[in-house]
Design a protein around this motif. Structure first.
Motif, short mmCIF file in Angstrom:
data_model
loop_
_atom_site.label_atom_id
_atom_site.label_comp_id
_atom_site.label_asym_id
_atom_site.label_seq_id
_atom_site.Cartn_x
_atom_site.Cartn_y
_atom_site.Cartn_z
N GLN A 229 12.00 2.82 10.65
CA GLN A 229 11.30 3.61 9.64
C GLN A 229 12.27 4.47 8.83
O GLN A 229 11.99 4.81 7.68
N THR B 108 1.69 -2.88 6.68
CA THR B 108 2.47 -2.35 5.55
C THR B 108 3.83 -3.02 5.42
O THR B 108 4.17 -3.55 4.36
N ALA C 104 10.89 0.88 16.28
CA ALA C 104 10.09 1.16 15.08
C ALA C 104 10.45 2.51 14.48
O ALA C 104 10.55 2.65 13.25
N GLN D 287 -0.30 -2.95 17.12
CA GLN D 287 -0.57 -1.88 16.16
C GLN D 287 -0.69 -2.51 14.77
O GLN D 287 0.20 -2.38 13.92
N TYR E 29 5.68 -3.33 15.53
CA TYR E 29 4.27 -2.90 15.60
C TYR E 29 3.38 -4.03 16.10
O TYR E 29 2.47 -3.82 16.92
N THR F 15 -2.20 -10.55 11.74
CA THR F 15 -2.35 -9.11 11.50
C THR F 15 -3.49 -8.85 10.53
O THR F 15 -4.34 -7.98 10.76
N SER G 232 -2.62 -2.08 12.09
CA SER G 232 -2.66 -1.27 10.86
C SER G 232 -1.26 -0.86 10.44
O SER G 232 -0.94 -0.85 9.24
N SER G 233 -0.42 -0.54 11.42
CA SER G 233 0.97 -0.16 11.11
C SER G 233 1.79 -1.38 10.72
O SER G 233 2.67 -1.29 9.86
#
Length: 622
Positions: free
Chosen positions: A44, A71, A40, A65, A60, A95, A67-68
């Motif tokens: 990024q 996006t 990850a 994860q 993620y 998600t 929330s991550s």
């Protein structure tokens, strides 16, 4: 000299920085090796291509994860909507559900499944039919230890945890490898006197999910291989089941079970009450897709062949963490059956040797995140589960209380002729006065379930577009029977009516004689009226059928003139139907002019070809 030192420092740091520089090849290697945290970080730093966005979201997602993950998944979906793989749509939908965005999550899940999903209504239906409601209490406020997989061990409990910081780091999540721990549970459901389990059981790899014989002298548990094997060009450390024996106060004779392999994982063992059967989850060859629930029969020190529990229990997604009670009711975690998001806990009762359709235990115990590893003290109606609903895996205690006894009606919906299941069908339950008392859109298994009252008359209707609604009567006599099963069969329009056909373009039409109009006119002539009367009768017979009246012309005038003429003829046809008792809201009219000829003859059309192109079509909309 200082300059030389500075040069060497810059050279070393430069090479070090270069070694850690993000590249797609390095990021993909980390991803393939399941080093998702490091992957990850790399992704990024890269250009957000479709591949990068998908792998970043997955990195993620696999570490919960959400929330991550949202996006990159959202950008992936908005940018590359038509080429997002189905399995990524599934993860994206879960998600969103984990973040309580059920409206958008249902939309994405509906696209994945191919039919509408309504989690809000699903939760409301569950409230009426779940056998128990649960009171949940988190057992520790420490969010950093990663505790899960609790089971009973005499008057103690045993669970898995990341607590041992001296263990090697697991690349998947950058946490220490799991060990087993034992503890007492206080009256207020707090963990006390926590200490590592036996050194002969805990190693420098993962141990988790222990289950014990009633005398406490035999245990089964999961352990990850200390070596990786190459599977599909990726080195993977699989999980195996082990048995150990308690001899003179020490755990010894630790042996791997014979049905395990380096080439697939076998994990989450659970003994039944008489210790004749061991349940577990595995992704061995022959699964429905991902992990399935299996069992083996135990005879002395011998084990039978693994038996897959079949498509009633297992799906193409994950079924894991089985638990079996004294009545042989199976509890397990799944993200393949309809749920609230992530892993949910389900139960399935056994009748005449066959397990029933799994029932989601509802929102008093399940969330949009992963909820799993359910174990039960039947005498006290208490137990434990694991969940990552509050930042990482944690242990929860529960007390369950009976939901008031309710009568239910259940069944599935099938095509009357092919007998195929029809997911996406709307099933509605009406009381004796015709009031809607329940409604649901059936899922992939096409099964419905409603709460009912005893000694009451009902009607059940199945309806979907392009099918004739079917209604069945039901009386719930209070004779000790609380479950009524009614299979609903519905017939499509094109099976029921000869004049209804599905054409090569995939649309469904009503085939009638052509309707002719006088030159430059749109009045309905007597011959056309007789044809339209057939359509009137069909629409009265099927009062939910909606159609589009499409008028076409030949090309013997200007394009603008023909478009206007066709619109007038379509509108006149619609008005004839309305005048003969058909609700205007069921009708659409559209003029196509000369734009869609059946015979593309250009300027050299014969009179016969002109007449073929000059037509009125009746398209069924629903």
């Amino acid at each position: 000299m200082k300059k030389v030192y500075l040069f060497i420092f810059l050279l070393v740091t430069g090479f070090s920085g270069f070694g850690q520089r993000a590249t797609l090849k390095r990021a993909n290697t980390l991803f393939a090796n399941k080093s998702y945290v490091e992957a990850a970080v790399m992704y990024q730093q890269l250009d957000q291509t479709q591949e990068v966005l998908q792998n970043l979201g997955d990195s993620y997602y696999y570490n919960s994860q959400m929330s991550s993950a949202k996006t990159p998944y959202t950008k992936l979906y908005l940018t590359y909507t038509d080429s997002v793989p189905p399995e990524v749509l599934f993860r994206y939908a879960n998600t969103l559900k984990a973040l309580n965005d059920y409206e958008e999550g249902d939309k994405i899940m509906g696209k994945y499944l191919g039919y509408a999903v309504d989690t809000k209504k699903f939760k409301e239906n569950l409230k009426k039919i779940v056998p128990y409601n649960y009171e949940i209490k988190r057992m520790t406020e420490n969010t950093s230890t990663g505790d899960f997989g609790m089971n009973f061990y005499g008057d103690k409990v045993v669970f898995a945890s990341f607590r041992n910081s001296e263990n090697p780091t697991y690349h998947w999540n950058q946490r220490p490898y799991l060990d087993l721990y034992e503890a007492r549970v206080s009256p207020d459901k707090e963990l006390k006197d926590i200490k590592p389990f036996s050194d002969s059981i805990n190693t420098k790899t993962h141990e988790s999910n222990a289950t014990f014989s009633s005398d406490g002298k035999t245990m089964y548990f999961s352990r990850t291989n200390d070596k990786r094997v190459l599977i599909d060009d990726v080195e993977i450390a699989t999980v195996k089941l082990y048995r150990a024996e308690l001899v003179d106060g020490s755990w010894t004779n630790v042996t791997v079970l014979p049905f395990c392999s380096d080439l697939f994982s076998t994990q989450h063992p659970m003994l039944n009450k008489d210790e004749t059967r061991l349940y577990f989850s595995s992704d061995r060859p022959g699964t429905m897709g991902s992990f399935d629930i299996y069992y083996v029969n135990i005879t002395g020190d011998s084990f039978g062949e693994p038996v897959n529990m079949g498509p009633t229990i297992n799906t193409k997604h994950r079924e894991q963490f089985p638990y079996i009670d004294s009545d042989e009711t199976l509890y397990f975690a799944s993200d393949g059956h309809q749920g609230l998001g992530g892993l949910d806990i389900f139960m399935s009762k056994i009748f005449d040797g066959f397990y029933s359709k799994p029932l989601n235990l509802g929102e008093t115990i399940n969330t949009g995140m992963d909820d799993f590893s359910y174990v039960l003290n039947e005498d006290e109606e208490t137990g434990y589960l694991s969940s990552n609903r509050d930042v990482g895996d944690n242990l929860y205690s529960f007390t369950r209380k009976e939901n008031p006894r309710r009568f239910i009606v259940t069944g599935d919906v099938r095509d009357k002729n092919s007998k195929n299941l029809l997911p996406g069908t709307t099933v509605t339950l009406f009381d004796e006065q015709g009031t809607v008392v329940g409604q649901m859109v059936v899922g992939e298994d096409a099964e419905y379930i409603f709460n009912t009252e005893p000694n009451t008359k009902y009607k059940i209707e199945a309806y979907r577009d392009f099918y004739i609604p079917t209604v069945e009567d039901l009386v719930t006599n209070d004779d000790g029977r609380i479950e009524f099963n009614i299979e609903l069969e519905i017939e499509s329009y094109d099976d029921a009516e000869e004049i209804v056909v599905t054409k090569d373009d995939g649309y469904i039409y009503i085939e009638l004689e052509n309707i002719y109009f006088d030159f430059n006119k749109w009045d309905i002539k007597p011959q056309a009226a007789r044809t339209l009367d057939v359509l009137v009768n069909l629409l009265k017979k099927y009062d939910r059928m909606e159609i589009q009246l499409g008028a076409h012309t030949d090309n013997r005038a200007s394009e603008e003139y023909n478009l206007r003429l066709s619109r007038n003829r379509a509108a006149a046809t619609l008005e004839y139907l309305v005048e003969n008792g058909i609700d205007r809201r069921r009708l659409r009219s559209k003029g196509y002019g000369e734009s869609q000829p059946l015979v593309k003859c250009g300027d050299n059309c014969t009179e016969e070809e002109h007449s073929i192109n000059r037509r009125c079509e009746f398209l069924i909309l629903k």
